[in-house]
Scaffold this motif. Structure first.
Motif, PDB file in Angstrom:
ATOM      1  N   SER A 161      36.630  34.124  51.262  1.00 18.08           N
ATOM      2  CA  SER A 161      36.991  35.402  51.471  1.00 18.08           C
ATOM      3  C   SER A 161      36.758  36.223  50.198  1.00 18.08           C
ATOM      4  N   PRO A 162      35.839  36.959  49.905  1.00 17.84           N
ATOM      5  CA  PRO A 162      35.460  37.926  48.667  1.00 17.84           C
ATOM      6  C   PRO A 162      36.586  38.927  48.451  1.00 17.84           C
ATOM      7  N   LYS A 163      37.666  39.177  49.272  1.00 20.26           N
ATOM      8  CA  LYS A 163      38.864  40.008  48.652  1.00 20.26           C
ATOM      9  C   LYS A 163      39.690  39.160  47.954  1.00 20.26           C
ATOM     10  N   LEU A 164      39.741  37.982  48.152  1.00 15.84           N
ATOM     11  CA  LEU A 164      40.646  37.046  47.453  1.00 15.84           C
ATOM     12  C   LEU A 164      39.759  36.423  46.062  1.00 15.84           C
ATOM     13  N   HIS A 165      38.585  36.872  45.930  1.00 13.39           N
ATOM     14  CA  HIS A 165      38.089  36.440  44.379  1.00 13.39           C
ATOM     15  C   HIS A 165      38.579  37.241  43.218  1.00 13.39           C
ATOM     16  N   LYS A 166      40.053  37.126  43.008  1.00 15.25           N
ATOM     17  CA  LYS A 166      40.747  37.709  41.810  1.00 15.25           C
ATOM     18  C   LYS A 166      41.377  36.593  41.311  1.00 15.25           C
ATOM     19  N   PRO A 167      41.861  36.690  40.054  1.00 15.07           N
ATOM     20  CA  PRO A 167      42.437  35.758  38.989  1.00 15.07           C
ATOM     21  C   PRO A 167      43.598  34.938  39.634  1.00 15.07           C
ATOM     22  N   MET A 168      44.477  35.982  40.526  1.00 14.97           N
ATOM     23  CA  MET A 168      45.804  35.546  40.951  1.00 14.97           C
ATOM     24  C   MET A 168      45.332  34.391  42.215  1.00 14.97           C
ATOM     25  N   TYR A 169      44.339  34.626  42.885  1.00 14.42           N
ATOM     26  CA  TYR A 169      44.088  33.713  43.904  1.00 14.42           C
ATOM     27  C   TYR A 169      43.197  32.429  43.255  1.00 14.42           C
ATOM     28  N   PHE A 170      42.563  32.620  42.133  1.00 14.17           N
ATOM     29  CA  PHE A 170      41.755  31.646  41.384  1.00 14.17           C
ATOM     30  C   PHE A 170      42.801  30.824  40.940  1.00 14.17           C
ATOM     31  N   PHE A 171      43.996  31.061  40.208  1.00 18.70           N
ATOM     32  CA  PHE A 171      44.986  30.106  39.798  1.00 18.70           C
ATOM     33  C   PHE A 171      45.755  29.639  41.225  1.00 18.70           C
ATOM     34  N   LEU A 172      45.754  30.411  42.222  1.00 17.45           N
ATOM     35  CA  LEU A 172      46.308  29.840  43.385  1.00 17.45           C
ATOM     36  C   LEU A 172      45.720  28.732  43.932  1.00 17.45           C
ATOM     37  N   GLY A 173      44.175  28.852  43.983  1.00 19.29           N
ATOM     38  CA  GLY A 173      43.340  27.824  44.426  1.00 19.29           C
ATOM     39  C   GLY A 173      43.433  26.724  43.417  1.00 19.29           C
ATOM     40  N   ASN A 174      43.767  26.640  42.179  1.00 23.19           N
ATOM     41  CA  ASN A 174      43.607  25.534  41.130  1.00 23.19           C
ATOM     42  C   ASN A 174      45.296  24.863  41.819  1.00 23.19           C
ATOM     43  N   LEU A 175      46.248  25.609  41.944  1.00 23.16           N
ATOM     44  CA  LEU A 175      47.653  25.086  42.350  1.00 23.16           C
ATOM     45  C   LEU A 175      47.442  24.328  43.698  1.00 23.16           C
ATOM     46  N   SER A 176      46.593  24.696  44.599  1.00 24.98           N
ATOM     47  CA  SER A 176      46.357  24.075  46.005  1.00 24.98           C
ATOM     48  C   SER A 176      45.745  22.668  45.764  1.00 24.98           C
ATOM     49  N   PHE A 177      44.667  22.839  45.040  1.00 21.75           N
ATOM     50  CA  PHE A 177      44.012  21.627  44.715  1.00 21.75           C
ATOM     51  C   PHE A 177      44.637  20.634  44.098  1.00 21.75           C
TER      52      PHE A 177
ATOM     53  N   ASN B 130      50.535  45.870  32.412  1.00 18.75           N
ATOM     54  CA  ASN B 130      49.204  46.430  31.816  1.00 18.75           C
ATOM     55  C   ASN B 130      48.231  46.531  32.903  1.00 18.75           C
ATOM     56  N   PRO B 131      48.360  47.318  33.884  1.00 20.19           N
ATOM     57  CA  PRO B 131      47.739  47.513  34.892  1.00 20.19           C
ATOM     58  C   PRO B 131      46.144  47.989  34.640  1.00 20.19           C
ATOM     59  N   LEU B 132      46.409  49.141  33.718  1.00 22.19           N
ATOM     60  CA  LEU B 132      45.005  49.728  33.422  1.00 22.19           C
ATOM     61  C   LEU B 132      44.048  48.695  32.771  1.00 22.19           C
ATOM     62  N   HIS B 133      44.567  47.712  31.691  1.00 21.29           N
ATOM     63  CA  HIS B 133      43.767  46.787  30.989  1.00 21.29           C
ATOM     64  C   HIS B 133      43.491  45.216  31.813  1.00 21.29           C
ATOM     65  N   TYR B 134      44.111  45.329  33.342  1.00 21.27           N
ATOM     66  CA  TYR B 134      44.195  44.062  33.949  1.00 21.27           C
ATOM     67  C   TYR B 134      42.734  43.688  33.912  1.00 21.27           C
ATOM     68  N   GLN B 135      41.740  44.389  34.567  1.00 20.76           N
ATOM     69  CA  GLN B 135      40.496  43.759  34.549  1.00 20.76           C
ATOM     70  C   GLN B 135      39.774  43.190  33.088  1.00 20.76           C
ATOM     71  N   THR B 136      39.997  43.864  32.251  1.00 21.94           N
ATOM     72  CA  THR B 136      39.518  43.616  30.879  1.00 21.94           C
ATOM     73  C   THR B 136      40.102  42.299  30.355  1.00 21.94           C
ATOM     74  N   ILE B 137      41.526  42.317  30.304  1.00 21.79           N
ATOM     75  CA  ILE B 137      42.158  41.077  29.928  1.00 21.79           C
ATOM     76  C   ILE B 137      41.963  39.822  30.834  1.00 21.79           C
ATOM     77  N   MET B 138      42.117  39.890  32.116  1.00 17.69           N
ATOM     78  CA  MET B 138      41.774  38.863  32.794  1.00 17.69           C
ATOM     79  C   MET B 138      40.448  38.744  33.501  1.00 17.69           C
ATOM     80  N   ASN B 139      39.712  38.689  32.720  1.00 17.12           N
ATOM     81  CA  ASN B 139      38.151  38.418  33.113  1.00 17.12           C
ATOM     82  C   ASN B 139      37.924  37.208  33.510  1.00 17.12           C
ATOM     83  N   TRP B 140      36.801  36.908  34.064  1.00 13.12           N
ATOM     84  CA  TRP B 140      36.408  35.403  34.521  1.00 13.12           C
ATOM     85  C   TRP B 140      36.376  34.450  33.543  1.00 13.12           C
TER      86      TRP B 140
END
Length: 315
Positions: A59-75, A135-145
C-alpha cells in the motif's frame, strides 16, 4: 527416565546437556485446553503480523515512517512468539518438556534479543509521534528515510548487544543437580534459581542491563509523551486535539501494557522465584501483548483499514 549428561565439579553438578521445562503442570484435559488456546493465539499472532507487513509493503499510502516502524514491530513479534510458543505447544501436546543446554541458551538469547529490541523500538515510535505532533512542519525533513533506517538498525543493534551480554554471563554459571526450570520457557530468573556458584557479578550485571534497557527507553518515551500532551493541550480546536491524540493513543496503550509487565519481571535486583503468578505475567508479556498489538494498532486505524479494503477489493 530422562537421560542427563552431567559433569561433576566439586560439590556441584554442572548440567551440560539437558534441562526440563516444567510449564503448567495439570491434568491431561487441562493440558489439551492450554494447547488449543496457545495454538489459536499463536496462529492469530502470525497471521495478524504477516498481514500487517504485507499491507504496509503493498500500500503506497502506508509508505510512511510510522508504518515503517510498525512493520518492524510486526516482524519482531512474529519471531518473538515463535521463540517460546512452539516449545510450549510440544509440552502441552505430548509432554516433551526436555530442552538441550544449547537450545535453552539459544531460546534465552533470542527472547532477550527480541524483547530488548522491542523496548527501543517502542521508544523510536514514540519519538516519531513526537515529531509528527510537536514539529509537523519539519516532520518530512527530520524523519527522512535515511534517518528512519538508522533508527531501525540502531534498535536491532542495541537489542543484540544487551542480549549477548546477558546470555554470556548466565551461560558461564554452574548449575545444580536440579535441572527443572519452573517456567514455560528458558528465562533469566528461572535459570538463576538453578545456579550453585557465586553469581553476585552475574546478578548485578543482569540488573544493571535490565535497568538500562527498560528505564532509559521508558524515560525517553515518557518525555516524548509529555511533550505530545503539552502540544495537544495547546490546540484550540477540539477536533484537532482528538485527531492528534488518536495518532498516539493506541501506541501509549501498548507501551503501558508492555512496560508494566516487563518491569515486574526483569527490573528486580535479586533472583525471583518462578511462582505461578510470575508465569501468568510472563504469558501476558510473551503471548498476550503480541496478540493484542496488531488489533490495537490496526483495527482502529483508518489508513490501515482503508488500505485493507482497497487491497481486498483489488484482489
Amino acid at each position: 527416565m530422562i537421560p542427563l549428561e552431567l559433569e561433576v565439579k566439586g560439590n556441584f553438578t554442572n548440567v551440560i546437556s539437558t534441562f526440563i521445562i516444567l510449564g503448567f503442570p495439570s491434568s491431561p484435559p487441562i493440558q489439551m485446553l492450554f494447547f488449543f488456546i496457545f495454538l489459536f493465539m499463536y496462529i492469530l499472532i502470525i497471521v495478524e503480523n504477516l498481514c500487517i507487513i504485507i499491507i504496509i509493503c503493498y500500500s503506497p499510502k502506508l509508505h510512511k515512517p510510522m508504518y515503517f516502524f510498525l512493520g518492524n514491530l510486526s516482524f519482531l513479534e512474529t519471531w518473538y512468539v515463535t521463540v517460546t510458543v512452539p516449545k510450549s505447544l510440544s509440552i502441552f501436546l505430548n509432554g516433551n518438556n526436555t530442552i538441550s543446554y544449547v537450545g535453552c541458551m539459544s531460546q534465552l538469547f533470542f527472547f532477550l534479543y527480541l524483547g530488548c529490541t522491542e523496548c527501543v523500538l517502542l521508544t523510536v515510535m514514540a519519538f516519531d509521534r513526537y515529531v509528527a505532533i510537536c514539529n509537523p512542519l519539519h516532520y518530512q525533513t527530520i524523519m527522512n528515510w535515511h534517518f528512519c533506517f538508522i533508527l531501525a538498525l540502531s534498535t536491532w543493534l542495541i537489542g543484540l548487544a544487551i542480549s549477548l551480554l546477558k546470555t554470556h554471563f548466565i551461560s558461564k554459571l554452574t548449575f545444580c543437580h536440579s535441572v527443572i526450570i519452573n517456567h514455560f520457557y528458558c528465562d533469566v530468573s528461572p535459570l538463576l534459581n538453578l545456579a550453585c556458584t557465586d553469581m553476585t557479578l552475574t546478578e548485578l550485571i543482569d540488573f544493571i542491563l535490565a535497568l538500562v534497557i527498560l528505564l532509559v527507553p521508558l524515560l525517553l518515551t515518557c518525555l516524548s509523551y509529555l511533550c505530545i500532551l503539552t502540544a495537544i493541550c495547546q490546540i484550540r480546536n477540539s477536533t484537532g486535539r482528538e485527531k492528534a491524540f488518536s495518532t498516539c493513543g493506541f501506541h501509549l496503550v501498548v507501551v503501558i501494557v508492555f512496560y508494566s509487565t516487563a518491569l515486574f519481571m526483569y527490573a528486580r535486583p535479586r533472583k525471583a522465584q518462578s511462582i505461578n503468578s510470575n508465569k501468568l505475567v510472563s504469558v501476558v508479556y510473551a503471548v498476550v501483548t503480541p496478540f493484542i498489538n496488531p488489533i490495537i494498532y490496526c483495527l482502529r486505524n483508518r489508513e490501515v483499514k482503508a488500505a485493507i479494503e482497497k487491497l481486498v477489493y483489488r484482489n
